[in-house]
Design a protein around this motif. Structure first.
Motif, PDB file in Angstrom:
ATOM      1  N   ARG A 117       0.838  -1.194   0.000  1.00  0.00           N
ATOM      2  CA  ARG A 117       0.000   0.000   0.000  1.00  0.00           C
ATOM      3  C   ARG A 117       0.874   1.246   0.000  1.00  0.00           C
ATOM      4  O   ARG A 117       1.981   1.230   0.542  1.00  0.00           O
ATOM      5  N   LEU A 118       0.384   2.311  -0.597  1.00  0.00           N
ATOM      6  CA  LEU A 118       1.106   3.573  -0.689  1.00  0.00           C
ATOM      7  C   LEU A 118       0.272   4.659  -0.033  1.00  0.00           C
ATOM      8  O   LEU A 118      -0.869   4.903  -0.423  1.00  0.00           O
ATOM      9  N   LEU A 119       0.835   5.307   0.992  1.00  0.00           N
ATOM     10  CA  LEU A 119       0.160   6.391   1.695  1.00  0.00           C
ATOM     11  C   LEU A 119       0.676   7.721   1.154  1.00  0.00           C
ATOM     12  O   LEU A 119       1.878   7.986   1.183  1.00  0.00           O
ATOM     13  N   ILE A 120      -0.228   8.560   0.660  1.00  0.00           N
ATOM     14  CA  ILE A 120       0.128   9.852   0.071  1.00  0.00           C
ATOM     15  C   ILE A 120      -0.355  10.961   1.007  1.00  0.00           C
ATOM     16  O   ILE A 120      -1.548  11.049   1.303  1.00  0.00           O
ATOM     17  N   ILE A 121       0.574  11.807   1.455  1.00  0.00           N
ATOM     18  CA  ILE A 121       0.241  12.934   2.333  1.00  0.00           C
ATOM     19  C   ILE A 121       0.487  14.227   1.564  1.00  0.00           C
ATOM     20  O   ILE A 121       1.591  14.457   1.069  1.00  0.00           O
ATOM     21  N   SER A 122      -0.540  15.063   1.459  1.00  0.00           N
ATOM     22  CA  SER A 122      -0.465  16.264   0.623  1.00  0.00           C
ATOM     23  C   SER A 122      -0.732  17.548   1.405  1.00  0.00           C
ATOM     24  O   SER A 122      -1.205  18.533   0.827  1.00  0.00           O
ATOM     25  N   ALA A 123      -0.470  17.550   2.702  1.00  0.00           N
ATOM     26  CA  ALA A 123      -0.680  18.751   3.509  1.00  0.00           C
ATOM     27  C   ALA A 123       0.385  18.821   4.595  1.00  0.00           C
ATOM     28  O   ALA A 123       0.952  17.794   5.007  1.00  0.00           O
ATOM     29  N   ILE A 124       0.665  20.026   5.064  1.00  0.00           N
ATOM     30  CA  ILE A 124       1.755  20.237   6.031  1.00  0.00           C
ATOM     31  C   ILE A 124       1.447  19.589   7.382  1.00  0.00           C
ATOM     32  O   ILE A 124       2.310  18.935   7.980  1.00  0.00           O
ATOM     33  N   ALA A 125       0.209  19.759   7.883  1.00  0.00           N
ATOM     34  CA  ALA A 125      -0.116  19.276   9.229  1.00  0.00           C
ATOM     35  C   ALA A 125       0.058  17.757   9.373  1.00  0.00           C
ATOM     36  O   ALA A 125       0.766  17.294  10.286  1.00  0.00           O
ATOM     37  N   PRO A 126      -0.560  16.922   8.497  1.00  0.00           N
ATOM     38  CA  PRO A 126      -0.348  15.480   8.648  1.00  0.00           C
ATOM     39  C   PRO A 126       1.078  15.055   8.330  1.00  0.00           C
ATOM     40  O   PRO A 126       1.578  14.082   8.906  1.00  0.00           O
ATOM     41  N   ALA A 127       1.762  15.771   7.424  1.00  0.00           N
ATOM     42  CA  ALA A 127       3.165  15.441   7.135  1.00  0.00           C
ATOM     43  C   ALA A 127       4.032  15.684   8.367  1.00  0.00           C
ATOM     44  O   ALA A 127       4.916  14.887   8.691  1.00  0.00           O
ATOM     45  N   LYS A 128       3.778  16.796   9.075  1.00  0.00           N
ATOM     46  CA  LYS A 128       4.533  17.100  10.297  1.00  0.00           C
ATOM     47  C   LYS A 128       4.259  16.054  11.371  1.00  0.00           C
ATOM     48  O   LYS A 128       5.173  15.627  12.095  1.00  0.00           O
ATOM     49  N   GLU A 129       3.012  15.612  11.461  1.00  0.00           N
ATOM     50  CA  GLU A 129       2.675  14.593  12.465  1.00  0.00           C
ATOM     51  C   GLU A 129       3.394  13.281  12.172  1.00  0.00           C
ATOM     52  O   GLU A 129       3.903  12.617  13.077  1.00  0.00           O
ATOM     53  N   ALA A 130       3.448  12.911  10.872  1.00  0.00           N
ATOM     54  CA  ALA A 130       4.081  11.640  10.502  1.00  0.00           C
ATOM     55  C   ALA A 130       5.599  11.697  10.637  1.00  0.00           C
ATOM     56  O   ALA A 130       6.216  10.744  11.126  1.00  0.00           O
ATOM     57  N   LEU A 131       6.211  12.801  10.223  1.00  0.00           N
ATOM     58  CA  LEU A 131       7.671  12.875  10.166  1.00  0.00           C
ATOM     59  C   LEU A 131       8.316  13.432  11.428  1.00  0.00           C
ATOM     60  O   LEU A 131       9.493  13.178  11.680  1.00  0.00           O
ATOM     61  N   ALA A 132       7.561  14.215  12.220  1.00  0.00           N
ATOM     62  CA  ALA A 132       8.140  14.829  13.418  1.00  0.00           C
ATOM     63  C   ALA A 132       7.500  14.299  14.695  1.00  0.00           C
ATOM     64  O   ALA A 132       8.154  13.653  15.516  1.00  0.00           O
ATOM     65  N   THR A 133       6.187  14.538  14.860  1.00  0.00           N
ATOM     66  CA  THR A 133       5.515  14.137  16.092  1.00  0.00           C
ATOM     67  C   THR A 133       5.618  12.630  16.326  1.00  0.00           C
ATOM     68  O   THR A 133       5.914  12.181  17.438  1.00  0.00           O
ATOM     69  N   ARG A 134       5.364  11.848  15.288  1.00  0.00           N
ATOM     70  CA  ARG A 134       5.435  10.382  15.384  1.00  0.00           C
ATOM     71  C   ARG A 134       6.569   9.854  14.499  1.00  0.00           C
ATOM     72  O   ARG A 134       6.436   8.816  13.852  1.00  0.00           O
ATOM     73  N   GLY A 135       7.674  10.573  14.484  1.00  0.00           N
ATOM     74  CA  GLY A 135       8.765  10.242  13.574  1.00  0.00           C
ATOM     75  C   GLY A 135       9.300   8.834  13.732  1.00  0.00           C
ATOM     76  O   GLY A 135       9.582   8.158  12.751  1.00  0.00           O
ATOM     77  N   LYS A 136       9.425   8.355  14.959  1.00  0.00           N
ATOM     78  CA  LYS A 136      10.028   7.028  15.151  1.00  0.00           C
ATOM     79  C   LYS A 136       9.147   5.909  14.612  1.00  0.00           C
ATOM     80  O   LYS A 136       9.628   4.832  14.281  1.00  0.00           O
ATOM     81  N   HIS A 137       7.825   6.182  14.505  1.00  0.00           N
ATOM     82  CA  HIS A 137       6.926   5.157  13.981  1.00  0.00           C
ATOM     83  C   HIS A 137       6.997   5.052  12.462  1.00  0.00           C
ATOM     84  O   HIS A 137       6.524   4.087  11.875  1.00  0.00           O
ATOM     85  N   PHE A 138       7.568   6.073  11.817  1.00  0.00           N
ATOM     86  CA  PHE A 138       7.657   6.079  10.361  1.00  0.00           C
ATOM     87  C   PHE A 138       9.105   6.116   9.886  1.00  0.00           C
ATOM     88  O   PHE A 138       9.384   6.480   8.748  1.00  0.00           O
TER      89      PHE A 138
END
Length: 395
Positions: A136-157
């Motif tokens: 599966r491919l997850l596409i993120i096209s906005a700043i808020a969810p991208a920040k959550e995935a890469l910074a807030t929950r960075g270790k999970h991704f």
């Protein structure tokens, strides 16, 4: 005309062309038939497995995907107990059986950003595509969810998809970019932070100034001799020289240098095949591991394997390894006072900095245990792979 008054029939020269050899034609036909038969067998085997699996578990494909996703969420998002109950992101309609959304992505291969923008406008900033039966491919096209995935929950991704192609290029996922999250990744990241800290980057100002002077000189020389200047080629040459100078202390005087042209061509070929992926990445693991599928997959992966072999030979275990060995020899023979003076003046490349740490440790580096990580240098091969990450990213 003949005696009856009928015109003579003249055969066109094309009709007299010799036919192809039947043996060659039959051989090609047999090969195509074998490939088509193998592909059909793989597809039928997959659907037969789905049928048996559904009968045994009284579940459909959607529930299987949901269970797998919930399991991942329970493992990684333990700080949010409600996260496991959240639904999957929306997906566009029209997914093909077995292929999923692969045809949709292939149809927009020339402009994937336009496809992602369209999906975001229709379904929202987070969209999921089914890439074959098992990916599966997850596409993120906005700043808020991208920040959550890469910074807030960075270790999970932080982990990457462990594809066969990437595994070969990174010698078993031992580099920084594709390493799974864990002790080895943290160790590689600490070393990368050490050579890319604000202070270390400031020490490279002399390198940037030197390459900028060379760029201006080339622009002036070309403008004096010609009315047209290939600015794109000049700035590519400048950026590549900056990357090579800072990583391994090498720069190229000419943009058409055969060694530079070969390195850039190999890097671009690698990015093209890794971006597309191989057939095995889109098939279920049990099918990829099946003995009957191996000859078929080997034929389909021949082009990708050829590019990876070329990359390992020319870049990883060629240019980068040879340059590190040369730097290691220089550092070992250099007077400690001269070495420290060169280091303090910003005259050392990232490769030399990492090799110097290894040299101070007596040439020995430990495993990936979490104890005393701050004092443990990278091994020679780990330094090589980290520098390849930086160079490929810059090329």
């Amino acid at each position: 005309m003949d005696k009856t008054g009928q015109p003579h029939l003249h055969l066109n020269a094309m009709s007299a062309q010799p036919k192809r050899k039947k043996k060659k034609k039959n051989k090609k036909k047999k090969m195509l038939t074998a490939i088509a038969t193998a592909a059909a067998a793989l597809v039928l085997s997959y659907y037969y497995w789905l049928f048996l699996n559904n009968n045994n578990n009284n579940n459909n494909n959607k529930s299987n995907v949901r269970e797998e996703t919930d399991k991942v969420k329970e493992e990684h998002v333990d700080d949010d107990p409600t996260a496991a109950q959240l639904p999957l992101p929306p997906a566009p309609a029209g997914a093909w059986p077995f292929l999923g959304h692969l045809p949709l992505v292939a149809a927009h291969a020339a402009a994937p950003d336009a496809l992602f923008a369209k999906l975001a406008a229709t379904h929202g900033p987070v969209v999921m595509l089914q890439m074959g039966p098992s990916s599966r491919l997850l596409i993120i096209s906005a700043i808020a969810p991208a920040k959550e995935a890469l910074a807030t929950r960075g270790k999970h991704f932080s982990s990457r998809f462990p594809s066969r192609a990437w595994d070969r290029v990174t010698e078993g996922g031992r580099n920084l970019v594709m390493a799974p999250y864990g002790a080895h990744w943290r160790r590689m990241r600490r070393s990368a932070h050490a050579i890319l800290s604000p202070g270390a980057l400031a020490d490279m100002d002399s390198v940037l100034a030197r390459e900028a002077d060379h760029l201006v000189s080339r622009l002036h020389a070309l403008h004096s001799s010609s009315n047209t200047v290939d600015a794109e080629q000049l700035f590519l040459h400048y950026s590549v020289n900056v990357i090579f100078s800072t990583t391994v202390g090498v720069s190229f005087d000419r943009s058409d240098d055969p060694a530079l042209v070969r390195l850039l061509a190999t890097a671009h070929e690698l990015m093209a095949v890794l971006g597309a992926g191989s057939v095995a990445e889109y098939l279920p693991g049990w099918l990829v591991a099946h003995p009957l599928a191996q000859p078929f997959l080997k034929v389909l992966s021949r082009g990708t394997d050829k590019v990876i072999d070329k990359t390992l030979l020319e870049i990883t275990n060629g240019f980068v390894r040879d340059r590190l060995l040369a730097l290691q020899t220089v550092l070992a023979a250099e007077d400690p006072a001269d070495r420290e003076a060169r280091r303090s003046s910003g005259g050392m490349s990232y490769g030399e900095e990492l090799l110097l740490r290894l040299l101070h440790n007596g040439g020995n580096a430990t495993s990936d245990s979490d104890s005393d990580q701050q004092e443990q240098p990278l091994t020679f091969d780990e330094i090589k792979l980290l520098l390849v990450d930086l160079m490929i990213a810059g090329m």
